[in-house]
Design an enzyme around this catalytic site. Structure first.
Site, PDB file in Angstrom:
ATOM      1  N   THR A  57       3.502  -4.846   5.308  1.00 43.40           N
ATOM      2  CA  THR A  57       4.548  -5.469   6.115  1.00 43.40           C
ATOM      3  C   THR A  57       4.169  -5.439   7.588  1.00 43.40           C
ATOM      4  O   THR A  57       4.356  -6.420   8.317  1.00 43.40           O
ATOM      5  CB  THR A  57       5.889  -4.739   5.895  1.00 43.40           C
ATOM      6  OG1 THR A  57       6.204  -4.760   4.506  1.00 43.40           O
ATOM      7  CG2 THR A  57       7.002  -5.415   6.678  1.00 43.40           C
ATOM      8  N   TYR A  58       3.652  -4.297   8.026  1.00 41.29           N
ATOM      9  CA  TYR A  58       3.195  -4.179   9.413  1.00 41.29           C
ATOM     10  C   TYR A  58       2.135  -5.244   9.713  1.00 41.29           C
ATOM     11  O   TYR A  58       2.174  -5.898  10.763  1.00 41.29           O
ATOM     12  CB  TYR A  58       2.626  -2.784   9.655  1.00 41.29           C
ATOM     13  CG  TYR A  58       2.075  -2.560  11.040  1.00 41.29           C
ATOM     14  CD1 TYR A  58       2.859  -2.022  12.058  1.00 41.29           C
ATOM     15  CD2 TYR A  58       0.749  -2.883  11.333  1.00 41.29           C
ATOM     16  CE1 TYR A  58       2.346  -1.804  13.322  1.00 41.29           C
ATOM     17  CE2 TYR A  58       0.224  -2.685  12.596  1.00 41.29           C
ATOM     18  CZ  TYR A  58       1.023  -2.140  13.587  1.00 41.29           C
ATOM     19  OH  TYR A  58       0.513  -1.948  14.843  1.00 41.29           O
ATOM     20  N   ASP A  59       1.192  -5.418   8.805  1.00 40.95           N
ATOM     21  CA  ASP A  59       0.131  -6.412   9.012  1.00 40.95           C
ATOM     22  C   ASP A  59       0.710  -7.814   9.157  1.00 40.95           C
ATOM     23  O   ASP A  59       0.211  -8.621   9.951  1.00 40.95           O
ATOM     24  CB  ASP A  59      -0.859  -6.375   7.850  1.00 40.95           C
ATOM     25  CG  ASP A  59      -1.675  -5.087   7.812  1.00 40.95           C
ATOM     26  OD1 ASP A  59      -1.728  -4.397   8.851  1.00 40.95           O
ATOM     27  OD2 ASP A  59      -2.239  -4.779   6.748  1.00 40.95           O
ATOM     28  N   ILE A  66     -14.162  23.739  31.124  1.00 40.46           N
ATOM     29  CA  ILE A  66     -13.440  24.973  30.809  1.00 40.46           C
ATOM     30  C   ILE A  66     -14.442  26.099  30.629  1.00 40.46           C
ATOM     31  O   ILE A  66     -15.429  25.944  29.895  1.00 40.46           O
ATOM     32  CB  ILE A  66     -12.599  24.796  29.524  1.00 40.46           C
ATOM     33  CG1 ILE A  66     -11.590  23.660  29.709  1.00 40.46           C
ATOM     34  CG2 ILE A  66     -11.862  26.089  29.176  1.00 40.46           C
ATOM     35  CD1 ILE A  66     -10.784  23.363  28.460  1.00 40.46           C
ATOM     36  N   LYS A 108      -9.402  23.444  20.342  1.00 44.02           N
ATOM     37  CA  LYS A 108     -10.388  22.823  21.232  1.00 44.02           C
ATOM     38  C   LYS A 108     -11.077  21.711  20.460  1.00 44.02           C
ATOM     39  O   LYS A 108     -11.937  21.945  19.626  1.00 44.02           O
ATOM     40  CB  LYS A 108     -11.418  23.850  21.712  1.00 44.02           C
ATOM     41  CG  LYS A 108     -12.418  23.283  22.722  1.00 44.02           C
ATOM     42  CD  LYS A 108     -13.389  24.356  23.197  1.00 44.02           C
ATOM     43  CE  LYS A 108     -14.357  23.798  24.234  1.00 44.02           C
ATOM     44  NZ  LYS A 108     -15.199  22.723  23.682  1.00 44.02           N
ATOM     45  N   ARG A 133     -14.603  11.158  31.006  1.00 45.13           N
ATOM     46  CA  ARG A 133     -14.639  12.302  31.917  1.00 45.13           C
ATOM     47  C   ARG A 133     -15.780  12.169  32.926  1.00 45.13           C
ATOM     48  O   ARG A 133     -15.637  12.516  34.097  1.00 45.13           O
ATOM     49  CB  ARG A 133     -14.786  13.603  31.122  1.00 45.13           C
ATOM     50  CG  ARG A 133     -14.856  14.825  32.006  1.00 45.13           C
ATOM     51  CD  ARG A 133     -14.920  16.124  31.218  1.00 45.13           C
ATOM     52  NE  ARG A 133     -15.124  17.237  32.114  1.00 45.13           N
ATOM     53  CZ  ARG A 133     -16.298  17.676  32.540  1.00 45.13           C
ATOM     54  NH1 ARG A 133     -17.399  17.093  32.102  1.00 45.13           N
ATOM     55  NH2 ARG A 133     -16.396  18.684  33.381  1.00 45.13           N
ATOM     56  N   LYS A 186      -4.368  28.433  27.812  1.00 41.22           N
ATOM     57  CA  LYS A 186      -3.981  27.917  29.121  1.00 41.22           C
ATOM     58  C   LYS A 186      -2.762  28.669  29.647  1.00 41.22           C
ATOM     59  O   LYS A 186      -1.819  28.957  28.889  1.00 41.22           O
ATOM     60  CB  LYS A 186      -3.626  26.432  29.036  1.00 41.22           C
ATOM     61  CG  LYS A 186      -4.741  25.537  28.554  1.00 41.22           C
ATOM     62  CD  LYS A 186      -4.247  24.090  28.429  1.00 41.22           C
ATOM     63  CE  LYS A 186      -5.345  23.163  27.947  1.00 41.22           C
ATOM     64  NZ  LYS A 186      -4.832  21.771  27.757  1.00 41.22           N
ATOM     65  N   CYS A 216     -31.684  -0.040  -8.413  1.00 40.06           N
ATOM     66  CA  CYS A 216     -30.848  -1.239  -8.458  1.00 40.06           C
ATOM     67  C   CYS A 216     -31.715  -2.389  -8.947  1.00 40.06           C
ATOM     68  O   CYS A 216     -32.851  -2.576  -8.493  1.00 40.06           O
ATOM     69  CB  CYS A 216     -30.297  -1.538  -7.066  1.00 40.06           C
ATOM     70  SG  CYS A 216     -29.648  -3.216  -6.875  1.00 40.06           S
TER      71      CYS A 216
END
Length: 711
Positions: free
Chosen positions: A72-74, A119, A157, A178, A329, A460
């Site tokens: 439905t979203y599609d 960090i 992390k 960054r 932190k 194959c």
């Protein structure tokens, strides 16, 4: 709300006030034709669809509680794109920006609104305690009892790509890598393709907001994507972080849109609204549509932070994202200001690292790689593990017999070793996670052709009709062991096949210059050089042509023997198809090789591919009588175009007189013969190995000294 405000989905009250948005709950998936709408109606429907899709994104990515099914979203997404295209209603904030756009020429470097520092980190608990002692000491020095109420926020992390996301008036203004912490690359167009990055914020958000987040590739998506790459004959990514970093720096946003990236947001870099504590910011992020990690905890002591890390280490393998430690932190933002930064890192945060996984790891999936000759090689896809200082995420399982012998299956925990410090392989099963062992599929994972077993090997049967074999066959045809076509390596072959320009080796000769220059990274010069190389290869030496076909076990040496024995391709093919026992009398060809040559030509797909190729090239006849051993012990390498003869014919001439002709320069090379438009690599190798470089005239003079005519 004005029509313009509705068109871009900004300003005014929510379109769903009072439940007025029909595309939120039980939305329709059938729509009236676009050409039956007025522009005003289209703008109204576009605004409602945008707002509904943004809410569906928030419910899916942030709340993990979708309102509607994916299909439905599609349908809603496709309708929005249809309206924007038909009425020229595109907007930078639209969810449809996720499908990509025109390729970029380069990334612009921009300054961060606030520094993105690294960090300080360690894997030792004592260093974590020292961090806590320093924080408390410095806070007490600034304010006598500031450390009494100290709390830490503990987070995973993430092992992905850190990035800054800047929102102005709720709209995504830019996304920046960054970089060096002060400035980075503007990758906004790529980031807009990531579904969990909101184009517009929700709720009561700050007028100006810069947040830090981590873009990553979920582990299950990474394994599935690597499996697809392996089965397409492409090199897999080493680990999710490499996959993420390589993806986010693609110049084509459509490539990024096709790869399964996700994001966690975890800190405020700058905001027009003051927020007193870090945990308060994380609580508000979901209200703004920013996805946060659910493993965040607030603790009152460093011992609790250490315990948090140890508990997360135990859960590490169960998470669907890679982490390499935890981040501790200081929660209070005013205390953070007191603590400040060094030149490299914030003094209010510390990373408590995990030990590297060493050798033992679970198998999460098995991919089957199809080689040039059709051989199926099972590859174990692993949770990334450290083996001898190198992180590996895949290992060879060799063949079905070895899999059965070791009783290896998906879900088992195995020990991984590296053969000769290069190729990782599964040494043994440490702990069974499932019963039985992995079984190879009955049909090729690429072309669905039946798989045949030959002792411990599996193949194959699709031949050159199999895309995986096709790509590798084209690469081999152009390689040093084939026709040595400059400018046609793995990357360019993949481009040609993926673009639909090459569906067989023969198609190489039909690719137009304009088709090449339309591909990324191709210019007029490179396109013309390749076309010149292909034109020069329309009359290849028989030995080179036989080797280039990629017949199992027929490399350059065996191809030369076959060429001398049969003289023409027609004669060789007739024997290969109808009298394979006669092949056994040729040097380097035994019963097994003769049988595989016969099977190669018996394949209808191979026969058709060769017939197409022969319509474009004419292999030259070879001398069937030896010309002597005047040049015995000498080794020649050729590069560039010669006058009057091809490189292959020159190689045949020296070989007929006892010399060796090889495709690459080494310390054993006696002469590098350089023609027009030579390859620079061979010249560099010759200089590095002190190999004499001679031009065509000097080469002819050299042969003349032995009474050999190159004509």
């Amino acid at each position: 709300m004005s029509d313009d405000e509705r068109a871009d989905g900004s300003g005014g009250e929510s379109a769903d006030e009072g439940g007025q948005n029909p595309y939120l709950r039980d939305p329709p998936t059938e729509f009236e034709p676009v050409d039956s709408l007025s522009e005003s109606e289209a703008r109204e429907q576009t605004a409602l669809l945008r707002e509904a899709i943004r809410e569906h994104d928030r419910r899916y990515y942030v709340e993990a509680d979708p309102l509607i099914a994916d299909r439905t979203y599609d349908s809603l997404f496709a309708r929005l794109q249809e309206l924007e295209d038909a009425f020229d209603l595109t907007h930078p904030d639209s969810p449809t920006r996720r499908v990509g756009g025109e390729p970029l020429e380069a990334f612009e470097t921009v300054a961060h609104v606030a520094p993105m520092l690294s960090i300080d980190q360690s894997g030792e608990a004592d260093d974590v305690r020292e961090f806590d002692e320093r924080v408390r000491r410095e806070l007490d020095a600034a304010d006598g009892d500031a450390a009494d109420d100290l709390q830490y926020v503990c987070e995973p992390k993430f092992d992905g790509v850190s990035m800054a996301f800047v929102y102005e008036d709720g709209s995504l203004e830019r996304a920046v890598t960054r970089g060096d912490g002060r400035e980075g690359d503007d990758v906004t167009r790529n980031v807009r393709t990531i579904g969990s990055v909101p184009q517009r914020l929700h709720g009561e958000y700050p007028d100006s907001l810069a947040v830090r987040g981590e873009v990553y590739m979920p582990k299950d998506a990474f394994q599935a994507y690597n499996r697809e790459r392996i089965e397409r004959g492409e090199e897999p990514f080493a680990n999710p972080r490499n996959a993420t970093a390589g993806t986010i720096r693609q110049l084509d946003p459509a490539v990024v849109a096709d790869r399964p990236l996700d994001v966690f947001f975890f800190d405020i870099l700058d905001s027009s609204d003051g927020i007193d504590a870090h945990h308060e910011a994380l609580e508000r992020f979901p209200d703004w549509g920013l996805r946060v990690n659910d493993r965040v905890e607030v603790v009152d002591s460093i011992d609790e932070a250490i315990a948090y890390r140890d508990a997360l280490l135990e859960e590490r393998d169960d998470l669907n994202y890679e982490i390499d430690g935890t981040v501790i932190k200081v929660d209070d933002r005013e205390a953070r200001e007191e603590l400040g930064q060094t030149a490299r890192h914030d003094r209010w945060a510390f990373a408590y690292k995990f030990p590297a996984r060493a050798e033992v790891t679970p198998i999460v999936d098995v991919a089957v790689q199809v080689g040039r000759t059709g051989r199926l090689t099972p590859v174990a896809l692993l949770e990334p593990v450290d083996v001898g200082g190198v992180t590996v995420s895949r290992a060879s399982l060799h063949n079905p017999e070895e899999i059965a012998e070791k009783n290896v299956n998906v879900g088992d925990t195995v020990r991984v070793q590296r053969a000769g410090d290069v190729i990782p392989y599964v040494e043994e099963v440490v702990e069974k996670g499932t019963e039985g062992h992995y079984e190879l599929p009955d049909h090729c994972p690429v072309c669905e052709s039946p798989v045949e077993r030959d002792g411990p090997l599996a193949h194959c049967t699709g031949g050159l009709a199999c895309d995986a074999q096709l790509r590798r066959s084209v690469e081999y045809y152009a390689s040093d062991d084939g026709l040595d076509l400059e400018g046609l390596g793995e990357k360019s072959v993949r481009q040609l096949v993926d673009a639909g320009l090459v569906g067989s080796i023969a198609d190489l000769y039909d690719v137009e210059r304009e088709e090449l220059t339309a591909l990324e990274g191709w210019g007029e010069t490179s396109a013309e050089n390749l076309r010149s190389e292909l034109e020069a290869a329309r009359e290849p030496a028989l030995a080179d042509f036989l080797s280039a076909l990629g017949i199992p076990h027929v490399g350059p040496s065996t191809a030369r023997e076959l060429a001398r024995e049969f003289g023409s391709f027609e004669a060789f093919r007739d024997v290969a198809e109808n009298d394979p026992e006669r092949l056994e009398g040729v040097d380097d060809v035994g019963e097994t090789v003769a049988r595989q040559i016969n099977e190669f030509f018996a394949s209808e797909a191979n026969a058709a591919a060769i017939d197409d190729l022969l319509a474009r090239v004419s292999p030259q006849e070879a001398e069937t009588d030896a010309g002597g051993d005047d040049l015995e012990g000498l080794t020649f390498v050729f590069t560039g175009s010669l006058e009057g003869v091809t490189r292959a014919e020159a190689a045949e001439t020296v070989e007929a007189h006892g010399a060796n002709a090889t495709s690459s320069v080494s310390g054993n090379t006696d002469y590098l013969v350089v023609g027009a438009n030579p390859g620079q690599t061979k010249r560099d190798d010759a200089e590095a190995n002190d190999v004499p470089i001679v031009d065509e005239d000097e080469f002819r003079e050299l042969l003349g000294e032995y009474g050999i005519d190159l004509e």
